[in-house]
Scaffold this active site. Structure first.
Site, mmCIF file in Angstrom:
data_model
loop_
_atom_site.group_PDB
_atom_site.id
_atom_site.type_symbol
_atom_site.label_atom_id
_atom_site.label_comp_id
_atom_site.label_asym_id
_atom_site.label_seq_id
_atom_site.Cartn_x
_atom_site.Cartn_y
_atom_site.Cartn_z
ATOM 1 N N CYS A 17 21.126 22.556 17.193
ATOM 2 C CA CYS A 17 21.220 20.791 18.449
ATOM 3 C C CYS A 17 19.749 20.699 18.148
ATOM 4 O O CYS A 17 19.047 21.379 18.626
ATOM 5 C CB CYS A 17 21.186 21.842 19.851
ATOM 6 S SG CYS A 17 20.601 20.024 21.174
ATOM 7 N N HIS A 37 28.963 17.399 11.250
ATOM 8 C CA HIS A 37 28.722 16.125 11.719
ATOM 9 C C HIS A 37 30.201 15.146 10.167
ATOM 10 O O HIS A 37 29.810 15.996 8.332
ATOM 11 C CB HIS A 37 27.746 15.256 11.041
ATOM 12 C CG HIS A 37 26.920 15.826 12.431
ATOM 13 N ND1 HIS A 37 27.091 15.001 13.011
ATOM 14 C CD2 HIS A 37 26.027 17.113 12.716
ATOM 15 C CE1 HIS A 37 25.970 16.255 13.935
ATOM 16 N NE2 HIS A 37 25.340 16.907 13.189
ATOM 17 N N GLU A 86 30.369 13.572 20.055
ATOM 18 C CA GLU A 86 29.937 14.941 19.578
ATOM 19 C C GLU A 86 30.917 15.596 19.996
ATOM 20 O O GLU A 86 31.960 15.692 20.937
ATOM 21 C CB GLU A 86 28.492 15.142 20.531
ATOM 22 C CG GLU A 86 27.599 14.682 19.722
ATOM 23 C CD GLU A 86 25.873 15.211 21.171
ATOM 24 O OE1 GLU A 86 26.562 16.437 20.949
ATOM 25 O OE2 GLU A 86 25.654 14.981 21.557
ATOM 26 N N CYS A 137 21.588 12.606 19.656
ATOM 27 C CA CYS A 137 22.027 13.487 18.722
ATOM 28 C C CYS A 137 21.275 13.461 18.064
ATOM 29 O O CYS A 137 21.164 12.929 17.036
ATOM 30 C CB CYS A 137 23.712 13.500 17.980
ATOM 31 S SG CYS A 137 24.706 14.517 18.291
ATOM 32 N N GLY A 158 22.856 14.803 14.134
ATOM 33 C CA GLY A 158 23.363 13.464 13.997
ATOM 34 C C GLY A 158 22.884 12.545 13.363
ATOM 35 O O GLY A 158 23.160 11.693 12.409
HETATM 36 N N1 LIG Z 1 27.595 19.133 20.098
HETATM 37 C C1 LIG Z 1 27.081 19.117 19.029
HETATM 38 C C2 LIG Z 1 25.987 20.164 19.734
HETATM 39 C C3 LIG Z 1 25.293 19.347 20.602
HETATM 40 C C4 LIG Z 1 23.773 18.451 19.281
HETATM 41 C C5 LIG Z 1 23.105 17.727 19.870
HETATM 42 N N2 LIG Z 1 23.560 16.946 20.822
HETATM 43 C C6 LIG Z 1 21.877 17.058 18.691
HETATM 44 O O1 LIG Z 1 20.919 17.126 19.511
HETATM 45 O O2 LIG Z 1 21.599 17.595 17.568
HETATM 46 C C7 LIG Z 1 27.697 20.417 18.158
HETATM 47 O O3 LIG Z 1 29.123 20.854 18.667
HETATM 48 O O4 LIG Z 1 27.654 20.925 17.391
#
Ligand SMILES: N[C@@H](CCC[C@H](N)C(=O)O)C(=O)O
Length: 301
Positions: free
Chosen positions: A124, A183, A235, A244, A247
């Site tokens: 994260c 991603h 996400e 994110c 992301g």
């Molecule tokens: N939902 C993501 C994990 C969280 C990522 C976060 N928002 C970030 O800032 O990187 C997953 O399941 O990979």
């Protein structure tokens, strides 16, 4: 601004696939001095239920409940309890829960995360930010298709770059990047305007597509210029979020690979901009952005 914090996308710092280990990170900064001593064991409420002490942080609106879990190597709450606490009507409200667990091999602590649906991601980006505006070394992107992971066939060395993916009868061009978590990045929005996209409809179809065995986060990107991108994200395990970190990093890597952008970009997210650099010298991605404490408190479990 602090020197770049090293996020542990390096093998020397990781032990379990779902666990990252951190050095050089003043974790105590997250847990403010107050009448609530966050490292103490949870107390019982009048009804006999346990209290969980937490601090809520956000990075551009991507919000997390932080739990000081350094006295135990197991998270203090279950994925189901995390999902309840993330509920924006019946809980604290957040995109996920982050646990700071004991450090190992000389690291200060270990981080684990539960998404708001209770699933556990590997990484994260917003979770590793210190309070204030900071630059974080997010490590090297992983491009090898089977490591992202994706079942799409590699078409550029071992990577999947601008490959066709049919989602709900529509063909998209996608590039797959792991920043510790998977991603899928696409610049192929019909009409080119990300604002026009029905994210709630299309997002889950990417997330659960059969070519992503671990599901995926998906970034829909509009190119303003070679140094300015706009991105909306769906996400994995959390849905549409305001920002994110991983992301945004994956977006710039994909933009460079597809020839849309340079290695230094501003990425506009619904919650605000992040500065991202994919540095040629060390192949690391550096992310600069804000992190802010919202409030802290205790909640009965
Ligand atoms: N939902 C993501 C994990 C969280 C990522 C976060 N928002 C970030 O800032 O990187 C997953 O399941 O990979």
């Amino acid at each position: 601004m602090a020197e770049a914090i090293t996020a542990a996308a390096t093998t020397s710092l990781s032990i379990k696939p779902s666990t990252r280990h951190y050095q050089l990170f003043p974790l105590l900064h997250f847990f403010p001095n107050s009448s609530i001593e966050l490292s103490q064991k949870p107390k019982l409420s009048a009804t006999g239920s346990r209290y969980l002490h937490f601090v809520k942080y956000h990075g551009l609106g991507n919000d997390f409940i932080l739990v000081d879990n350094r006295d135990s190597s197991e998270p203090k709450i279950t994925p189901e309890q995390a999902a309840k606490l993330c509920d924006r009507n019946f809980g604290i409200g957040a995109d996920g829960v982050i646990f700071a667990l004991p450090g190992i091999n000389g690291t200060d602590y270990t981080m684990r995360i539960f998404n708001s649906d209770g699933s556990e991601p590997e990484m994260c980006g917003n979770g590793i930010q210190e309070d204030g505006k900071v630059k974080v070394d997010m490590g090297e992107p992983v491009l090898k298709a089977i490591d992202v992971p994706t079942k799409l066939a590699a078409n550029k060395n071992d990577a999947v770059v601008k490959s066709e993916l049919v989602v709900d009868g529509v063909t998209w061009n996608v590039t797959c990047v792991s920043m510790g978590n998977p991603h899928c990045v696409t610049f192929g929005i019909k009409g080119g305007q990300v604002d026009a996209l029905n994210l709630a409809e299309i997002g889950p179809k990417f997330e659960h597509h059969e070519v992503f065995p671990a599901r995926t986060n998906t970034e829909f990107v509009q190119v303003y210029s070679p140094s300015h991108l706009k991105m909306r994200v769906w996400e994995r395990g959390a849905g549409a979020t305001l920002a994110c970190g991983t992301g945004a990093c994956a977006t710039v890597v994909a933009a460079v690979l597809e020839g849309h952008a340079e290695r230094n970009c501003t990425v506009d997210l619904p919650g605000g901009p992040l500065e991202i650099e994919w540095r040629e010298e060390d192949n690391h991605v550096y992310m600069t952005g804000p992190a802010e404490m919202v409030f802290y408190g205790s909640v009965p479990l």
